[in-house]
Motif scaffolding. Sequence first.
Motif, PDB file in Angstrom:
ATOM      1  N   GLU A  51       4.923 -16.048   1.093  1.00 16.81           N
ATOM      2  CA  GLU A  51       5.606 -17.459   1.791  1.00 16.81           C
ATOM      3  C   GLU A  51       5.501 -17.060   3.214  1.00 16.81           C
ATOM      4  O   GLU A  51       6.336 -17.799   4.137  1.00 16.81           O
ATOM      5  N   ALA A  52       4.602 -16.193   3.653  1.00 17.25           N
ATOM      6  CA  ALA A  52       4.315 -16.063   5.161  1.00 17.25           C
ATOM      7  C   ALA A  52       5.760 -15.555   5.966  1.00 17.25           C
ATOM      8  O   ALA A  52       5.816 -15.849   7.236  1.00 17.25           O
ATOM      9  N   PHE A  53       6.432 -14.549   5.399  1.00 14.46           N
ATOM     10  CA  PHE A  53       7.362 -13.826   5.850  1.00 14.46           C
ATOM     11  C   PHE A  53       6.819 -12.283   6.058  1.00 14.46           C
ATOM     12  O   PHE A  53       5.757 -12.105   5.522  1.00 14.46           O
ATOM     13  N   LEU A  54       7.640 -11.742   6.951  1.00 14.47           N
ATOM     14  CA  LEU A  54       7.053 -10.232   7.211  1.00 14.47           C
ATOM     15  C   LEU A  54       7.323  -9.314   5.935  1.00 14.47           C
ATOM     16  O   LEU A  54       8.386  -9.433   5.309  1.00 14.47           O
ATOM     17  N   ARG A  55       6.170  -8.516   5.875  1.00 11.28           N
ATOM     18  CA  ARG A  55       6.393  -7.304   4.774  1.00 11.28           C
ATOM     19  C   ARG A  55       6.239  -6.095   5.531  1.00 11.28           C
ATOM     20  O   ARG A  55       5.193  -5.836   5.868  1.00 11.28           O
ATOM     21  N   ALA A  56       7.132  -5.337   5.700  1.00 13.87           N
ATOM     22  CA  ALA A  56       7.218  -4.332   6.762  1.00 13.87           C
ATOM     23  C   ALA A  56       7.056  -2.912   6.202  1.00 13.87           C
ATOM     24  O   ALA A  56       6.815  -1.673   7.076  1.00 13.87           O
ATOM     25  N   ASN A  57       6.865  -2.876   4.904  1.00 12.62           N
ATOM     26  CA  ASN A  57       6.647  -1.763   4.392  1.00 12.62           C
ATOM     27  C   ASN A  57       5.470  -0.903   4.948  1.00 12.62           C
ATOM     28  O   ASN A  57       5.649   0.507   4.703  1.00 12.62           O
ATOM     29  N   ASP A  58       4.285  -1.313   5.095  1.00 10.31           N
ATOM     30  CA  ASP A  58       3.114  -0.821   5.438  1.00 10.31           C
ATOM     31  C   ASP A  58       3.061  -0.412   6.852  1.00 10.31           C
ATOM     32  O   ASP A  58       1.971  -0.117   7.520  1.00 10.31           O
ATOM     33  N   ILE A  59       3.888  -1.060   7.688  1.00 12.15           N
ATOM     34  CA  ILE A  59       3.947  -1.163   9.317  1.00 12.15           C
ATOM     35  C   ILE A  59       4.275   0.281   9.806  1.00 12.15           C
ATOM     36  O   ILE A  59       5.261   0.734   9.577  1.00 12.15           O
ATOM     37  N   TRP A  60       3.259   0.578  10.720  1.00 14.11           N
ATOM     38  CA  TRP A  60       3.665   1.699  11.675  1.00 14.11           C
ATOM     39  C   TRP A  60       3.149   1.545  12.986  1.00 14.11           C
ATOM     40  O   TRP A  60       2.569   0.765  13.387  1.00 14.11           O
ATOM     41  N   LEU A  61       3.834   2.536  13.899  1.00 11.26           N
ATOM     42  CA  LEU A  61       3.412   2.164  15.169  1.00 11.26           C
ATOM     43  C   LEU A  61       2.724   3.523  15.899  1.00 11.26           C
ATOM     44  O   LEU A  61       2.966   4.700  15.703  1.00 11.26           O
ATOM     45  N   SER A  62       1.271   3.099  16.501  1.00 12.49           N
ATOM     46  CA  SER A  62       0.582   4.188  17.126  1.00 12.49           C
ATOM     47  C   SER A  62       1.355   4.729  18.335  1.00 12.49           C
ATOM     48  O   SER A  62       2.188   4.107  18.909  1.00 12.49           O
ATOM     49  N   LYS A  63       0.951   5.887  18.441  1.00 14.62           N
ATOM     50  CA  LYS A  63       1.540   6.661  19.756  1.00 14.62           C
ATOM     51  C   LYS A  63       0.788   6.401  21.065  1.00 14.62           C
ATOM     52  O   LYS A  63      -0.366   5.890  21.182  1.00 14.62           O
ATOM     53  N   LYS A  66       0.873  -1.108  -0.099  1.00 17.03           N
ATOM     54  CA  LYS A  66      -0.138  -0.003  -0.068  1.00 17.03           C
ATOM     55  C   LYS A  66       0.967   1.189   0.070  1.00 17.03           C
ATOM     56  O   LYS A  66       0.519   2.152  -0.688  1.00 17.03           O
ATOM     57  N   ASN A  67       1.851   1.409   0.757  1.00 20.07           N
ATOM     58  CA  ASN A  67       2.839   2.585   1.090  1.00 20.07           C
ATOM     59  C   ASN A  67       3.897   2.430  -0.227  1.00 20.07           C
ATOM     60  O   ASN A  67       4.614   1.716  -0.082  1.00 20.07           O
ATOM     61  N   GLN A  68       3.689   3.188  -1.169  1.00 19.02           N
ATOM     62  CA  GLN A  68       4.547   3.202  -2.467  1.00 19.02           C
ATOM     63  C   GLN A  68       5.888   4.047  -2.149  1.00 19.02           C
ATOM     64  O   GLN A  68       6.588   4.015  -3.114  1.00 19.02           O
ATOM     65  N   GLY A  69       6.061   4.532  -0.959  1.00 16.29           N
ATOM     66  CA  GLY A  69       7.216   5.280  -0.578  1.00 16.29           C
ATOM     67  C   GLY A  69       7.989   4.606   0.478  1.00 16.29           C
ATOM     68  O   GLY A  69       8.046   3.396   0.666  1.00 16.29           O
ATOM     69  N   ALA A  70       8.984   5.371   1.228  1.00 19.03           N
ATOM     70  CA  ALA A  70       9.730   5.080   2.060  1.00 19.03           C
ATOM     71  C   ALA A  70       8.994   4.545   3.093  1.00 19.03           C
ATOM     72  O   ALA A  70       7.735   4.935   3.410  1.00 19.03           O
ATOM     73  N   ALA A  71       9.720   3.532   3.965  1.00 23.02           N
ATOM     74  CA  ALA A  71       8.862   3.063   5.281  1.00 23.02           C
ATOM     75  C   ALA A  71       8.512   3.960   6.209  1.00 23.02           C
ATOM     76  O   ALA A  71       9.073   4.993   6.352  1.00 23.02           O
ATOM     77  N   TYR A  72       7.371   3.720   6.887  1.00 20.62           N
ATOM     78  CA  TYR A  72       6.792   4.307   8.227  1.00 20.62           C
ATOM     79  C   TYR A  72       7.980   4.447   9.071  1.00 20.62           C
ATOM     80  O   TYR A  72       8.248   5.442   9.767  1.00 20.62           O
ATOM     81  N   LEU A  73       8.343   3.114   9.296  1.00 21.53           N
ATOM     82  CA  LEU A  73       9.402   2.856  10.446  1.00 21.53           C
ATOM     83  C   LEU A  73      10.658   3.361  10.402  1.00 21.53           C
ATOM     84  O   LEU A  73      11.304   3.490   9.177  1.00 21.53           O
TER      85      LEU A  73
END
Length: 541
Positions: free
Chosen positions: A529-541, A230-237
Motif C-alpha cells: 500500500e506504499a507505506f513504510l516497511r522498516a524491518n530491513d532498514i539500517w543506517l550506514s556509518k 528479508k530480516n527475519q529477526g529484530a529490526a536493525y534500527l
Amino acid sequence: MRKPRRIGALSLAAVMGLAACGGGGSPTAAAGDTPVPGGTLKIAFWDDAQGCIDPNQVYWIESRSLDRQIADSLTDQDPETGKIVPWLATDWAVSDDAKTYTFNLRKGVTFSDGTPLDAAAVKTSLDGTFALGPRSVLGLTYLAGYASSTVVDADTVTVDFDTPNAAFLQATSTTTLAILSPKTYQETPEQRCAGKVVGSGAFTLDSYTAAKQARLTKRKDYAWPSSLVKNQGAAYLDAIEVSYIKEDSVRVGSLTSGAIDIAWPREPISEADQQLIQAAGGSIESRPLPGISYQLVPNVAKGGPLADLTVRQALQKAIDRKTYASTIYWADYPVVASVFDSTTPHFADQSAALAYDPDGAARLLDEAGWKLGSDGYRYKDGKKLTLVDPVTVASPGDQLVQDQLKKVGIDLSLKVVTAAQRVEIFASGGFDLALTVLTRADPSVLGSALDQAVSKQGTAIYSQDGATATKVSELFAKGLQAVDPTKRGLVYADLQKYLVEQGVSFPVFERVQLAGLSSKVRGFAFTSEAFLRANDIWLSK
C-alpha cells in the motif's frame, strides 16, 4: 548530477517493476553491504491532520506507515504480485460463498505487553474494530457483512459474514485490521487514537503527540515477520523518531543538511527538489498508491447542472489529464487512467473514455442547453454554469482544472474553507464537486466513497440518482461475491467503465508516493500500500 527519478508506466506489470527498484530495498543495500545494527531513523512527514494513531480507526496514510511498524496483521500482501502471504496466520481456508474464513495462527507470537497471540485475541480485535462503526471509515467496508468471529481452539479462529466478502482476505493484510492486544480494547476509541495501542510489531510506540511527534523503539525479541521481509529477526534500527514539517523546502532542507534521514511528503517531490536531494548524495524511492485515484465526484441530488448526465459527460471530456500530469508534476509523470490508481488489483484502463476532447465537451453542453455567452462562460435560463468545489487551499492543480473548464465555458468556483468546514459541506451536500481519495490495494475500497448501500459519506449519498446508485451497489456487491480472481476482475472492469461513462467519478491524477532518502539509509522498502516497511532498514556509518 543524476537526473531525477522518473515515474514509470501505468500497467500493473510496470508498477511491479517500480516496486522492484523502489519497494524491494535500495540499490545500495543490494551491493553486498552488511547491515549495521543501531541508530535512530529520523523521518519527517508532511502532516497529521486526522490526529489519530489507532490502526483500526485511522485513514491518514502517514499514520498508517507508522502503524505498520507497531502492529502486525494476519496476512501480508506482496507489493510485486499482489499475492496474499502468511504472517500472523500460517494458513487459511475460504468458503466458496466468501462468507466464512478460517485462520490457523502462528505460535510463539506476543504483543509488546507480553500477552500471547491466540484466537481469542483475534476475535477481540475484529469485534473491536467492527464495533467502531463509522469511526473506522475503512473498516466499514473491510468488514462489510461481518457477523462474528468464533474461537475454534487456541490457535484457530473462524470469521463469518452475513453477506459475501471476497475482499476480506486482502483486508486482513492491512493496518486497518491489524491485530492489537486485547488490553487495547479496554481503552476508549479516543484514548486509542491518542496512542493507547499495543501491537505485536517490530517496534513499540513509546510516545505520540498528534501532529507534533512520535517515537518508536524496537522489540528485541521480535521474530515473526512475513516472508516478504528479508530480516527475519529484530529490526536493525534502535528507534524511529517522527516529526511533521508542512513546508516542502524546509523538509527537503532538513534532509540535505542531515537533520533527518527520510523526507516523506504527501505530494510528489518536485523535480527541482529531487535534484537537490540527489546532489546531496541522497536518493528517491517511489510507488503509486493503490486505491482510489485523486478524483472529484458530483452532487446530482441538489438539482444543479450536474444532475444532467449530458453535462457530466461534457465535464469528463473537458479535463486535460495529460497536461495536468506534465504541468503539475513532470513530463512523464503517469497520467491517471481510471477511478483506481494503476497499482490497484483489477485496475482496468479507461484512457479512451477519459481522453481530452474540448470540442466534444462543447457539443454536449450545447445539447444540454448551456449556450456560450460573451464573457466566455455558458448560461441557461439566465443562470451561469458554475460548479462549486470546496477546497482547503486553491492549489496549482485546482487552478489548472479551473482554467481547463473555463475553455469550454464552465465556471469552476474554488471555495476556500477550513478542513472542518469542508467535512460539514460534504456531509450536508453543499457542493457541486467533492474530492475523494482512499488508499487500499483492493478495488472494493471505492465502496467506502461511492456505494450508498454501505457508505454514509456525502460522496456516496449525493453522487448518484436512484437508478445509478442501484447499479453501482449491484456491481460492488458482485465484486464482494466473486472469490475467483478472474471473475472479480471482470466485475470491477464493468464498475470502472460504468462510473466513468455515467460521470459518477472524474479522475484527475494518479497518486504517487515519493520519499527522499539520505545517503545513510539502506534497505528501504514500501509495503503493497506504499507505506513504510522498516524491518530491513539500517543506517550506514
